[in-house]
Every structure is written in structure tokens, then in C-alpha cells.
Design a protein around this motif. Structure first.
Motif, PDB file in Angstrom:
ATOM      1  N   THR A  20     -20.047 -35.315 -27.172  1.00 57.55           N
ATOM      2  CA  THR A  20     -19.798 -36.719 -27.502  1.00 57.55           C
ATOM      3  C   THR A  20     -20.762 -37.583 -26.696  1.00 57.55           C
ATOM      4  OG1 THR A  20     -18.122 -36.971 -25.771  1.00 57.55           O
ATOM      5  CG2 THR A  20     -17.331 -36.397 -27.987  1.00 57.55           C
ATOM      6  N   VAL A  21     -20.945 -38.825 -27.160  1.00 59.39           N
ATOM      7  CA  VAL A  21     -21.735 -39.802 -26.430  1.00 59.39           C
ATOM      8  C   VAL A  21     -20.993 -41.137 -26.484  1.00 59.39           C
ATOM      9  CG1 VAL A  21     -23.124 -40.510 -28.438  1.00 59.39           C
ATOM     10  CG2 VAL A  21     -24.059 -40.763 -26.137  1.00 59.39           C
ATOM     11  N   LEU A  22     -21.080 -41.910 -25.418  1.00 60.34           N
ATOM     12  CA  LEU A  22     -20.436 -43.216 -25.388  1.00 60.34           C
ATOM     13  C   LEU A  22     -21.315 -44.222 -26.119  1.00 60.34           C
ATOM     14  CD1 LEU A  22     -17.995 -44.813 -24.267  1.00 60.34           C
ATOM     15  CD2 LEU A  22     -19.421 -45.385 -22.277  1.00 60.34           C
ATOM     16  N   HIS A  23     -20.764 -44.833 -27.153  1.00 59.78           N
ATOM     17  CA  HIS A  23     -21.504 -45.799 -27.968  1.00 59.78           C
ATOM     18  C   HIS A  23     -20.572 -46.938 -28.344  1.00 59.78           C
ATOM     19  CE1 HIS A  23     -23.949 -47.627 -31.058  1.00 59.78           C
ATOM     20  NE2 HIS A  23     -23.088 -47.285 -32.010  1.00 59.78           N
ATOM     21  N   VAL A  28     -18.315 -40.944 -29.394  1.00 62.21           N
ATOM     22  CA  VAL A  28     -18.708 -40.550 -30.741  1.00 62.21           C
ATOM     23  C   VAL A  28     -19.121 -39.083 -30.735  1.00 62.21           C
ATOM     24  CG1 VAL A  28     -20.367 -40.942 -32.603  1.00 62.21           C
ATOM     25  CG2 VAL A  28     -19.462 -42.894 -31.308  1.00 62.21           C
ATOM     26  N   PRO A  29     -18.530 -38.239 -31.601  1.00 59.78           N
ATOM     27  CA  PRO A  29     -18.953 -36.833 -31.683  1.00 59.78           C
ATOM     28  C   PRO A  29     -20.405 -36.719 -32.140  1.00 59.78           C
ATOM     29  CG  PRO A  29     -16.821 -37.157 -32.744  1.00 59.78           C
ATOM     30  CD  PRO A  29     -17.375 -38.526 -32.479  1.00 59.78           C
ATOM     31  N   ILE A  30     -21.161 -35.824 -31.497  1.00 62.32           N
ATOM     32  CA  ILE A  30     -22.566 -35.621 -31.857  1.00 62.32           C
ATOM     33  C   ILE A  30     -22.848 -34.138 -32.036  1.00 62.32           C
ATOM     34  CG2 ILE A  30     -23.360 -37.724 -30.721  1.00 62.32           C
ATOM     35  CD1 ILE A  30     -24.349 -35.941 -28.395  1.00 62.32           C
ATOM     36  N   ASN A  31     -23.949 -33.865 -32.715  1.00 61.54           N
ATOM     37  CA  ASN A  31     -24.377 -32.498 -32.990  1.00 61.54           C
ATOM     38  C   ASN A  31     -25.385 -32.074 -31.919  1.00 61.54           C
ATOM     39  OD1 ASN A  31     -25.166 -30.077 -34.013  1.00 61.54           O
ATOM     40  ND2 ASN A  31     -25.918 -30.848 -35.966  1.00 61.54           N
ATOM     41  N   ALA A  32     -24.875 -31.687 -30.763  1.00 59.87           N
ATOM     42  CA  ALA A  32     -25.731 -31.278 -29.640  1.00 59.87           C
ATOM     43  C   ALA A  32     -25.819 -29.772 -29.505  1.00 59.87           C
ATOM     44  CB  ALA A  32     -25.217 -31.896 -28.345  1.00 59.87           C
ATOM     45  N   ASN A  33     -25.352 -29.029 -30.504  1.00 58.43           N
ATOM     46  CA  ASN A  33     -25.319 -27.571 -30.426  1.00 58.43           C
ATOM     47  C   ASN A  33     -26.709 -27.004 -30.152  1.00 58.43           C
ATOM     48  OD1 ASN A  33     -22.608 -27.546 -30.963  1.00 58.43           O
ATOM     49  ND2 ASN A  33     -22.834 -27.191 -33.160  1.00 58.43           N
ATOM     50  N   GLY A  34     -26.785 -26.049 -29.261  1.00 55.28           N
ATOM     51  CA  GLY A  34     -28.050 -25.373 -28.991  1.00 55.28           C
ATOM     52  C   GLY A  34     -28.890 -26.102 -27.966  1.00 55.28           C
ATOM     53  N   SER A  35     -29.744 -27.001 -28.404  1.00 57.65           N
ATOM     54  CA  SER A  35     -30.747 -27.569 -27.515  1.00 57.65           C
ATOM     55  C   SER A  35     -30.323 -28.854 -26.828  1.00 57.65           C
ATOM     56  CB  SER A  35     -32.038 -27.828 -28.297  1.00 57.65           C
ATOM     57  OG  SER A  35     -31.883 -28.896 -29.209  1.00 57.65           O
ATOM     58  N   GLY A  36     -29.232 -29.476 -27.247  1.00 55.48           N
ATOM     59  CA  GLY A  36     -28.857 -30.774 -26.699  1.00 55.48           C
ATOM     60  C   GLY A  36     -29.600 -31.904 -27.377  1.00 55.48           C
ATOM     61  N   TYR A 167     -22.704 -38.457 -36.953  1.00 56.18           N
ATOM     62  CA  TYR A 167     -22.876 -37.040 -36.607  1.00 56.18           C
ATOM     63  C   TYR A 167     -24.143 -36.497 -37.262  1.00 56.18           C
ATOM     64  CZ  TYR A 167     -21.615 -32.200 -35.597  1.00 56.18           C
ATOM     65  OH  TYR A 167     -21.623 -30.900 -35.135  1.00 56.18           O
ATOM     66  N   TRP A 168     -24.352 -36.816 -38.539  1.00 56.22           N
ATOM     67  CA  TRP A 168     -25.596 -36.435 -39.222  1.00 56.22           C
ATOM     68  C   TRP A 168     -26.795 -37.006 -38.476  1.00 56.22           C
ATOM     69  CZ3 TRP A 168     -26.003 -36.823 -45.254  1.00 56.22           C
ATOM     70  CH2 TRP A 168     -25.139 -35.908 -45.855  1.00 56.22           C
ATOM     71  N   LEU A 169     -26.679 -38.274 -38.126  1.00 58.16           N
ATOM     72  CA  LEU A 169     -27.793 -38.979 -37.496  1.00 58.16           C
ATOM     73  C   LEU A 169     -28.130 -38.374 -36.134  1.00 58.16           C
ATOM     74  CD1 LEU A 169     -29.648 -41.385 -38.126  1.00 58.16           C
ATOM     75  CD2 LEU A 169     -27.948 -42.881 -37.068  1.00 58.16           C
TER      76      LEU A 169
END
Length: 200
Positions: A20-23, A28-36, A167-169
């Protein structure tokens, strides 16, 4: 061009592997899988996306990928593509604003590719049909390839669809594939949407 020669690892680019990231005061959930993800990119592109929602209340959010055969050291092609696409969309829809973010990535292929997200007033557009039609036409005229995608757009009219689009973004801000460029060349670009301030 060897990728090692141009890899940029400047320390100012903070990478987060959190999910997640604070926005705007929310996680907000984010797609940080793998590389961040690069947090500075997330902040800029999320803010541009939400300025669009502030202006229009509803948005259509569109995904396109752009591949090319030859490596180029700058991003002149993506700038030319964006301007040509904007001209065609203005001819079709009339004057309008377009939010966007693109990222340049280079992984196993010999040339970079671009991921691009576009967002528009949801009362002007409802689907991705014409945007992708014109985008494909412009990019192929420029000698590139325009791959098909399983899902190409989200119509944002609720908190749930907004989070899905963010999340897509967030995928665009991933670390993997970035930095293989000359120092003067950018990894990404965004629109400059602004909220109009009413004065009385």
C-alpha cells in the motif's frame, strides 16, 4: 547498446515493496509484487489521476502498450505518438482534456517498450474503443506494433473502480525495466492536469 552501460541507480529514487501507499490521506493498494515501486512516480501519477476525477467526477481509464523494433536513446517517438493521437481524438470528440502517464521499459528485448495509461471525462467517453482504434493506427503508421490486451479499460464511477484503476496505474511505477537509458532521457512522463480555481 549494452544495458549495463546506461543503468541509472541514483539514490534519490526510493523504492517501496509495501503493498500500500499513502495517498491523499488513505492507504491505497498497489502492485509492488517482485521489484517494488518507485514512490516518487506513484505520487505524481496518482495525483494526476485524481485531479481528473476532481474535475470530471467520472472517468474512463484506458490501457495501451506500445512496442518497437529498434532501440532509441530518447523518447521523441512517444511524444510524437501522443500528439498525433491527441489530434485524432480532438477531431473525433472535439476539444477535451486528456490525462496520461507513460513509462519507458527495457528488459529482455533489444528495444524499449512503453506502457501508457490514459484517462478522460467519463461523460465524454464510456469505453476504450475509439481511443485504442486511433492509437493502433497512429503507432503502426510510425512502424511500431500494438499488442492486444485482455482488458483495456475501466469505467470509474465508484470508490471501488477508482481503487482498481489506481492498482493498474501503480504497475507503471515498478522498478523492473527502468533506468536503461542515457542520463538525459526520462523513465516516464505525465500529463499536467490542473483544477481550475473559481474567483468571485
Amino acid at each position: 547498446m549494452a544495458k549495463r552501460k546506461y543503468k541509472n541507480t541514483t539514490g534519490r529514487k526510493h523504492i517501496s515493496k509495501a503493498d500500500t501507499v499513502l495517498h491523499r490521506g488513505e492507504l491505497v493498494p498497489i502492485n509492488a509484487n517482485g521489484s517494488g515501486c518507485y514512490t516518487y512516480m506513484l505520487k505524481k501519477i496518482f495525483e494526476q489521476f485524481d485531479i481528473g476525477l476532481d474535475k470530471w467526477k467520472r472517468q474512463v481509464f484506458i490501457r495501451i502498450d506500445l512496442h518497437q523494433a529498434e532501440l532509441t536513446e530518447n523518447n521523441a517517438r512517444i511524444t510524437k505518438f501522443r500528439k498525433r493521437l491527441a489530434t485524432k481524438l480532438t477531431a473525433h470528440y472535439g476539444p477535451h482534456e486528456m490525462g496520461y502517464c507513460w513509462v519507458r521499459e527495457l528488459e529482455k528485448a533489444k528495444a524499449q517498450h512503453y506502457h501508457m495509461k490514459l484517462w478522460f471525462d467519463g461523460d465524454l467517453l464510456k469505453t476504450s474503443h475509439y481511443v485504442r482504434k486511433y492509437a493502433k493506427q497512429v503507432w503502426e503508421e510510425m512502424g511500431g506494433t500494438f499488442p492486444s490486451l485482455p482488458k483495456t479499460y475501466i469505467y470509474i464511477n465508484s470508490p471501488e473502480t477508482r481503487l482498481e484503476a489506481l492498482y493498474w496505474l501503480s504497475y507503471l511505477a515498478k522498478w523492473r525495466g527502468k533506468g536503461y537509458k542515457t542520463p538525459q532521457t526520462k523513465d516516464y512522463g505525465t500529463s499536467r492536469l490542473k483544477i481550475s480555481v473559481l474567483t468571485f
